[in-house]
Write an enzyme that holds these catalytic residues in place. Structure first.
Site, PDB file in Angstrom:
ATOM      1  N   ASP A 265       0.866  -1.173   0.000  1.00 28.24           N
ATOM      2  CA  ASP A 265       0.000   0.000   0.000  1.00 28.24           C
ATOM      3  C   ASP A 265       0.910   1.232   0.000  1.00 28.24           C
ATOM      4  OD1 ASP A 265      -2.236   1.593   0.003  1.00 28.24           O
ATOM      5  OD2 ASP A 265      -3.169   0.611   1.710  1.00 28.24           O
ATOM      6  N   GLU A 468     -18.025  10.085   4.431  1.00 31.16           N
ATOM      7  CA  GLU A 468     -17.538   8.750   4.781  1.00 31.16           C
ATOM      8  C   GLU A 468     -16.613   8.292   3.658  1.00 31.16           C
ATOM      9  OE1 GLU A 468     -20.492   5.688   4.821  1.00 31.16           O
ATOM     10  OE2 GLU A 468     -21.450   6.357   2.974  1.00 31.16           O
TER      11      GLU A 468
END
Length: 721
Positions: A265, A468
């Site tokens: 990542d 969100e």
């Protein structure tokens, strides 16, 4: 010697000379490993290291252009200009239709190839325009607070595994030689929030939950041939995901026999020494990552520090070769070192991007994703003749954000909810629009009076990806991307109350969100409620198709809608006890798999399931589904298993599903096969899978709490190692 023979000899000489001058790595007739080894031998150590980062450097002397590995395709080619935007991943999971998801992923890879061809044809090597996609996100949506849960296929490992497998197969294609695109299973592993601590948290989880829940879908995608796996930011039981031998070596490589490449990542290697602080420097981390099996770095640690690690004798050049070989294989599979015309995708061009067929598929996916949660007195579908005056209200009714979700592309065909409703009626129908409310003001509202003059009101409310999502992207989220509670915006709740108080005519609430929200706060004020998720570019048309009865809704919830966050354990506890429908036994708003229809269905066993005696057996059965209503529609047949009463068994688990279309009054047969191996559970004592003897209850219905038909079978098995 005649001229024909001379010409043939000349051609043969030229072809032989060309073959002799062509490096082995450029020759598609050579075996893969020969090509990889040849290229490794031609590269200098400095050049090898320069290729280990996502911004791979040009090697001009070998004719190797620079390449940026970072590309996204969560629900369409993302961040790369015009592309078809499908519903957000959680919405596609709500279709319970893996065949449709395969088609969508196939479209995504077609557009990816076209955009790559067009971009490289102009000499551009741009980020987000390549063929190596860091999708799908198959982490388990274990806690409704997680803002990135919208990127997943929900809370269930089985559903996630099947939807994820369909996605990677569609994306990677079925050509015998070439990958259409490269897919990536992320984030490996136990990476599901909290967002604001994702660079430092240590997920403590025992091997039973790890194997049965967090690794289940990853294992399925590795078995299905996913080309890449992305290791996460976090630690698991103290080991950083991107340098930990348990995840990357013992499980992924040795046990599962993964043959693809591992990418970090972005910034995960920096986290290990800067934030986790489990190593002292980037040099140590670079060496540990190479030894653990990392092939590609989404940062610059490997490119910057691998040479120093070699000089300090922490790793060898041979280990660097092994790491680089993994990503070279992917490039060879994509055709990077072959003539462009050698692969079957080289002719894809502008007409393969965002065309009419792709738009139609996006509309179908959006139709199938939407979930009908309430429909008092069968208000829906709307009778256009009965309701010639329609009021459209709400902050999200004309919102682009509410369509697109996160990790999205840009559509030139986007249709808002307002536009979709307007498109669906004739010019003789009066449609009026007002924003109605914003996200903060709980007192001042628009459109209330106007709604009283209409026959019916559609209010589109809820969340958008700025409230969100991922840390940083959801810049208005109170908890670093996560949700502090399940509440809809207070202004939207107040608006719905005011609308109901002033208006006794029918009100339809359409809610946008990427996960579970508190529907009960608005439920008393709406006659019908539709959960639209973030439905993609055709969300407006799809909503209208459902509102006016062009299709019957059949979306199903891929997550449990709890009553409140108080019902689930603390966010930073990763044990599965008390989480998801598999382990939560309390009262809920809506169970996993729930969704209403405009019609009704009856079930009966056509063929009953039978006992199993060995792990090699399967539970085979056939279910007859009859449409007992007045409208054609889809039913999502869900088959669950309840286990013998053994400690830490799930309460129930989805083990088969099938979406079928049944005409009014008609029937369909659904054949189900559940391998006994998929009923095994991890035994902590022996650290192995075990099929427990005893009685297993098989039930089928329209959701996880709906037992339309049941059967009990016995497993009399002896487990062997």
């Amino acid at each position: 010697m005649n001229k024909r023979i001379l010409l043939s000899l000349s051609v043969a000489v030229v072809m032989t000379a060309h073959a002799q001058n062509t490096p082995v790595f450029r020759n598609p007739q050579q075996p893969m490993e020969a090509r990889v080894n040849d290229l490794l031998h031609q590269l200098t150590l400095e050049e090898k290291i320069s290729l280990l980062g996502y911004r791979s450097k040009e090697v001009s002397r070998l004719g190797i252009p620079a390449y940026n590995w970072w590309n996204e395709a969560l629900h369409g080619v993302a961040r790369a200009g015009v592309a078809t935007v499908f519903p957000q991943a959680i919405g596609m999971a709500a279709t319970f239709n893996d065949d449709l998801l395969y088609q969508a992923a196939n479209v995504i890879s077609t557009e990816a190839r076209a955009k790559y061809n067009l971009s490289t044809g102009e000499g551009n090597r741009l980020q987000y325009m390549g063929l190596t996609f860091w999708s799908p996100n198959i982490n388990i949506f274990r806690d409704p607070r997680w803002g990135r849960g919208q990127e997943t296929y929900g809370e269930d490992p089985f559903l996630t595994a099947h939807m994820g497998t369909a996605f990677i197969k569609g994306l990677q294609g079925n050509d015998n030689r070439y990958l259409k695109a490269s897919a990536c299973a992320k984030h490996f592993a136990v990476h599901s929030g909290p967002e604001n601590g994702r660079h430092t948290f240590n997920a403590v989880v025992d091997e039973k939950d790890l194997r049965e829940t967090y690794l289940y879908a990853f294992h399925a995608l590795v078995d299905a041939g996913v080309e890449s796996v992305m290791c996460g930011y976090n630690r698991v039981n103290d080991q950083p995901c991107c340098t930990g031998n348990i995840l990357l070596q013992q499980i992924l490589r040795n046990e599962w026999k993964f043959k693809g490449h591992v990418v970090t990542d972005c910034g995960a290697l920096d986290d290990i020494f800067m934030r986790h602080k489990v190593m002292a420097s980037g040099v140590e981390v670079a060496a540990a990552a190479i030894k653990a099996g990392v092939n590609l770095d989404c940062s610059s640690i490997l490119q910057k520090d691998v040479m120093k690690a070699i000089e300090q004798k922490l790793i060898t050049e041979q280990e660097v070769d092994s790491a680089l070989a993994g990503i070279l294989r992917t490039q060879f599979k994509l055709g990077f070192y072959d003539e462009a015309s050698a692969n079957p995708f080289y002719k894809y061009g502008a007409d393969s991007v965002s065309n009419a067929w792709h738009t139609t598929l996006a509309r179908t996916m959006a139709q199938q994703s939407m979930v009908l949660l309430k429909n008092d007195n069968q208000l829906l579908p709307i009778n256009k003749k009965k309701f010639p005056q329609i009021m459209v209200l709400g902050t999200n009714s004309a919102s682009m954000d509410a369509l697109l979700g996160n990790y999205h592309g840009v559509s030139n065909r986007a249709v808002s909810f307002l536009e979709g409703i307007t498109n669906a009626v004739d010019a003789g129908t009066r449609v009026e629009y007002d924003q109605g409310s914003d996200y903060t003001d709980t007192v001042h509202f628009g459109g209330i009076w106007a709604a009283g003059n209409a026959d019916i009101t559609v209010a589109v409310i809820g969340l958008t990806p700025v409230y969100e999502g991922e840390e940083g992207d959801a810049f208005l989220a109170a908890k670093g991307g996560d949700k502090p509670d399940m509440s809809l915006p207070a202004s939207h709740i107040a608006f719905m109350k005011a609308l109901r108080k002033a208006n006794k005519k029918p009100i339809i609430a359409v809610v946008t969100a990427g996960g579970a929200v508190d529907i009960s706060a608005i439920e008393p004020y709406a006659d019908a409620i539709i959960l639209a998720w973030y439905p993609g570019e055709q969300g407006g048309n799809a909503l209208a198709d459902i509102l006016f009865g062009r299709v019957s809704p059949a979306g199903r919830l891929p997550v449990t809608f709890y009553q409140s966050f108080a019902d689930v354990p603390a966010y930073d506890i990763y044990a599965m006890k008390g989480r998801t429908y598999r382990y939560f036994n309390g009262k809920v708003q809506y169970p996993f798999g729930y969704g209403l229809s405009y019609t009704s269905f009856a079930y009966e066993w056509q063929k009953m399931p039978a006992a199993i005696r060995t792990v090699k057996d399967s539970i085979n059965c056939t279910i007859k589904v009859k449409n007992t209503g007045a409208m054609d529609g889809d039913e999502v047949v869900q088959v669950y298993v309840e286990y013998p009463p053994v400690d830490r068994m799930p309460l129930k688990e989805l083990k088969a599903f099938k979406r079928v279309h049944v005409k009014a009054g008609g029937e369909a047969e659904v054949q189900i096969s559940i391998p006994a191996t998929d009923l095994q559970k991890w035994d902590l004592a022996t650290r192995s899978w075990k099929l427990y003897p005893g009685n297993y209850t098989i039930f089928a219905g329209g959701n996880s709490a709906d037992k339309k038909i049941t059967a009990t079978i016995k497993a009399e098995v002896r487990n062997r190692k």
